[in-house]
Enzyme design. Structure first.
Site, short mmCIF file in Angstrom:
data_model
loop_
_atom_site.label_atom_id
_atom_site.label_comp_id
_atom_site.label_asym_id
_atom_site.label_seq_id
_atom_site.Cartn_x
_atom_site.Cartn_y
_atom_site.Cartn_z
N TYR A 73 -1.23 21.06 -3.31
CA TYR A 73 -2.60 20.57 -3.49
C TYR A 73 -3.13 21.06 -4.83
O TYR A 73 -2.91 22.21 -5.19
CB TYR A 73 -3.51 21.07 -2.36
CG TYR A 73 -3.87 19.97 -1.39
CD1 TYR A 73 -4.53 18.84 -1.83
CD2 TYR A 73 -3.52 20.05 -0.04
CE1 TYR A 73 -4.85 17.81 -0.96
CE2 TYR A 73 -3.84 19.03 0.84
CZ TYR A 73 -4.50 17.91 0.38
OH TYR A 73 -4.81 16.89 1.22
N GLU A 75 -6.50 19.82 -6.29
CA GLU A 75 -7.79 19.18 -6.64
C GLU A 75 -8.44 19.92 -7.79
O GLU A 75 -8.38 21.15 -7.87
CB GLU A 75 -8.70 19.17 -5.40
CG GLU A 75 -8.28 18.09 -4.42
CD GLU A 75 -8.95 18.20 -3.08
OE1 GLU A 75 -9.99 18.87 -2.98
OE2 GLU A 75 -8.41 17.62 -2.13
N ASP A 250 -9.24 -3.20 -18.74
CA ASP A 250 -8.19 -2.90 -17.76
C ASP A 250 -6.90 -3.49 -18.34
O ASP A 250 -6.69 -4.70 -18.33
CB ASP A 250 -8.57 -3.58 -16.44
CG ASP A 250 -7.51 -3.37 -15.36
OD1 ASP A 250 -6.39 -2.94 -15.70
OD2 ASP A 250 -7.81 -3.64 -14.18
N THR A 279 -2.47 0.67 -14.94
CA THR A 279 -1.47 1.20 -14.03
C THR A 279 -0.32 1.68 -14.90
O THR A 279 -0.27 1.38 -16.11
CB THR A 279 -0.94 0.12 -13.06
OG1 THR A 279 -0.51 -1.01 -13.83
CG2 THR A 279 -1.99 -0.31 -12.07
N LYS A 282 3.76 -1.23 -14.40
CA LYS A 282 4.04 -2.63 -14.72
C LYS A 282 4.85 -2.68 -16.02
O LYS A 282 5.95 -2.14 -16.05
CB LYS A 282 2.72 -3.41 -14.81
CG LYS A 282 1.95 -3.44 -13.47
CD LYS A 282 0.74 -4.35 -13.56
CE LYS A 282 0.05 -4.53 -12.22
NZ LYS A 282 -0.99 -3.52 -11.95
N ARG A 288 4.70 4.27 -9.87
CA ARG A 288 3.54 3.58 -9.34
C ARG A 288 2.31 4.50 -9.46
O ARG A 288 2.31 5.59 -8.89
CB ARG A 288 3.82 3.26 -7.86
CG ARG A 288 2.92 2.29 -7.19
CD ARG A 288 3.62 1.65 -6.02
NE ARG A 288 4.64 0.75 -6.49
CZ ARG A 288 4.41 -0.50 -6.96
NH1 ARG A 288 3.19 -0.98 -6.96
NH2 ARG A 288 5.40 -1.24 -7.39
N1 DSN Z 1 -1.04 -6.53 -7.88
C1 DSN Z 1 -1.15 -6.62 -9.30
C2 DSN Z 1 -0.57 -7.88 -9.81
O1 DSN Z 1 0.37 -8.36 -9.22
O2 DSN Z 1 -1.04 -8.39 -10.82
C3 DSN Z 1 -2.54 -6.45 -9.76
O3 DSN Z 1 -3.27 -5.75 -8.86
#
Ligand code: DSN
Length: 487
Positions: A73, A75, A250, A279, A282, A288
């Site tokens: 933990y 925090e 974003d 994120t 991607k 993730r």
């Molecule tokens: N789930 C992602 C996508 O496929 O674009 C975005 O949240």
């Protein structure tokens, strides 16, 4: 021909030994899980993965997550934790922050968010905390919200609930977390959206400007999950400044293109946005998770993400973010990112020359959005037929979609994953051909059993099997994790 240096960095013999031993350990406790892990690799190896938001992380990134950093933990923030003995979590979080700030040239990075939604929540709260004018309170000297009178608390809540956010509309490719009702952001803010030009499908900055002037948002949000073009963030910042809004970008989908220096200057969001979220899994090819980059004004509030809107930080995932960001700082990642963008152009052109209509007539990033209505199909039917043929995509609404968000009229495809396998121009042109073969051979089939008519379809005999074989050939020539043997 595969693109040299665009593939995943790893040593096959060492990774094989690591996974064989790890699977043995897991198998001895829960063979079902070990079996699913083996199956997942086999499935990923044997399909043409074109989901624009997915990728393959390196074994170093993946192995980092399977460690005892998970058991802690932590925090709080680096050096300021609410738990004892966090020195190793401090080390990995600091490493991830250092890599993120260096890679993106950001003044500040917060690497705790567990996902993109979480990163956006952190950003929203930080912007509210920094920018809203709170009403004068009766007992303004209260040290804590719990000490406020009910009347003061009600006033505060009203002030918070009266804020506006302006983002790209969902059917133009915007994201749910940009103020839309199925997400908490749609409940936090009064939302309005800007779309794209009806004819070209492109963002019309003058319309964005006009909408912003009329709506006067606290936050102007830029970013997308299904818009196949670059965005000029210098112009978006100019618009935000004109209306006194905070520019939040974003970049979840295209962070890899920013990291890999494909999007630079006006198209690099980081120097222009007040707050940039992403994120990490991607196009960035990491674990993730999520991340927030911001200008110094927002740093203190961003760092309060946990416990304001986040659960305890995931030490093992922050460590994996550090590893992935270290990989992204290597010159080979720039080769990879450029290949992702070049391959997207090849794929888009391959589809268009075979008669497919693409939203915006092309792409400038890692994705393309097919309008499948000319095949007489819904997005749902097209997605299913492609999947039956070994091609993994996802259905997606197109602007002003008559079939709504569930059945849709579009299919979204992207190049980050197959580029990590080494696919180049020749392979992506062949992928375009396979997609067109399948869609041409598919028809709606009201007589098929089960489900709504917008989901029913039939593929002409033999086409799915033939496509699978062609895909298998390409996959075998460009193996995923070549030489990685699970034993
Ligand atoms: N789930 C992602 C996508 O496929 O674009 C975005 O949240």
């Amino acid at each position: 021909m595969p693109i040299e240096n665009a593939t995943l960095p790893f040593d096959a013999a060492t990774a094989s030994a690591a996974y064989q031993n790890a699977l043995q350990v897991i198998e001895s406790v829960e063979p079902t899980v070990a079996g699913a892990i083996r199956s997942e690799l086999a499935d990923q190896r044997s399909s043409l993965k074109l989901i624009a938001s997915e990728n393959y992380a390196s074994p170093a990134v993946l192995l980092t997550m399977g460690t005892w950093l998970s058991d802690k933990y932590a925090e709080g923030t680096i050096g300021h934790r609410f738990y004892a003995a966090c020195q190793n979590i401090d080390t990995v979080e600091q490493a991830a922050v250092d890599h993120a700030t260096a890679l993106f040239g950001a003044p500040h990075a917060y690497v705790q968010p567990h996902s993109g939604i979480d990163a956006n929540l952190v950003a929203f709260w930080a912007i509210l905390a920094q920018r809203i004018e709170l009403p004068a309170l009766e007992n303004a000297g209260a040290k804590h919200v719990n000490d406020l009178s009910e009347a003061d608390w009600q006033q505060l809540r009203r002030a918070l609930g009266d804020q506006r956010a302006l983002g790209m509309s969902l059917d133009a490719g915007g994201h749910l977390t940009h103020g839309f009702r199925p997400n908490i952001s749609g409940k936090m803010f009064h939302q309005s959206s800007y779309g794209t030009d009806e004819k070209t499908g492109l963002l019309d900055y003058e319309k964005v400007r006009a909408t912003a002037k009329e709506f006067r948002p606290l936050i102007l949000i830029a970013g997308y999950s299904a818009y196949p073009r670059k965005i000029n963030f210098a112009t978006m910042r100019e618009i935000a400044d004109e209306v006194g809004a905070v520019l939040m970008v974003d970049m979840a989908h295209f962070a890899g293109l920013v990291a890999g220096k494909v999007f630079t200057g006006d198209y690099d969001p980081v120097p222009h946005a007040h707050v940039t979220t992403t994120t990490t899994h991607k196009s960035l090819r990491g674990p993730r998770g999520g991340m927030v980059l911001c200008q110094p004004e927002f740093a203190d509030s961003v760092d309060r993400g946990c416990p304001m809107v986040l659960g305890g930080p995931l030490g093992h995932v922050m460590a994996a973010k550090a590893v992935a960001l270290a990989e992204a700082r290597q010159p080979a990642f720039q080769t990879y990112a450029q290949a992702v963008a070049d391959n997207a152009v090849t794929l888009a052109e391959g589809l268009m020359k075979r008669g497919v209509r693409l939203v915006t007539n092309g792409t400038e990033n890692h994705l393309a959005l097919l309008d499948v209505t000319s095949f007489g199909l819904t997005g749902r039917q097209a997605e299913s037929a492609l999947l039956d043929s070994g091609i993994v995509t996802n259905r997606n609404a197109i602007p002003r979609d008559p079939n709504g968000a569930w059945y849709t009229s579009g299919v979204r495809i992207g190049t980050p994953a197959l580029t990590s396998r080494g696919f180049g121009a020749e392979e992506f042109d062949r992928v375009a051909e396979l997609i067109v073969d399948v869609l041409t051979a598919t028809s709606p089939n009201a007589a098929a059993s089960g489900g709504a008519s917008k989901a029913k379809y039939a593929i002409a005999d033999g086409v799915a099997g033939k496509t699978h074989s062609a895909a298998d050939e390409m996959l075998a020539a460009n193996p995923l994790y070549p030489g990685l043997d699970l034993g």
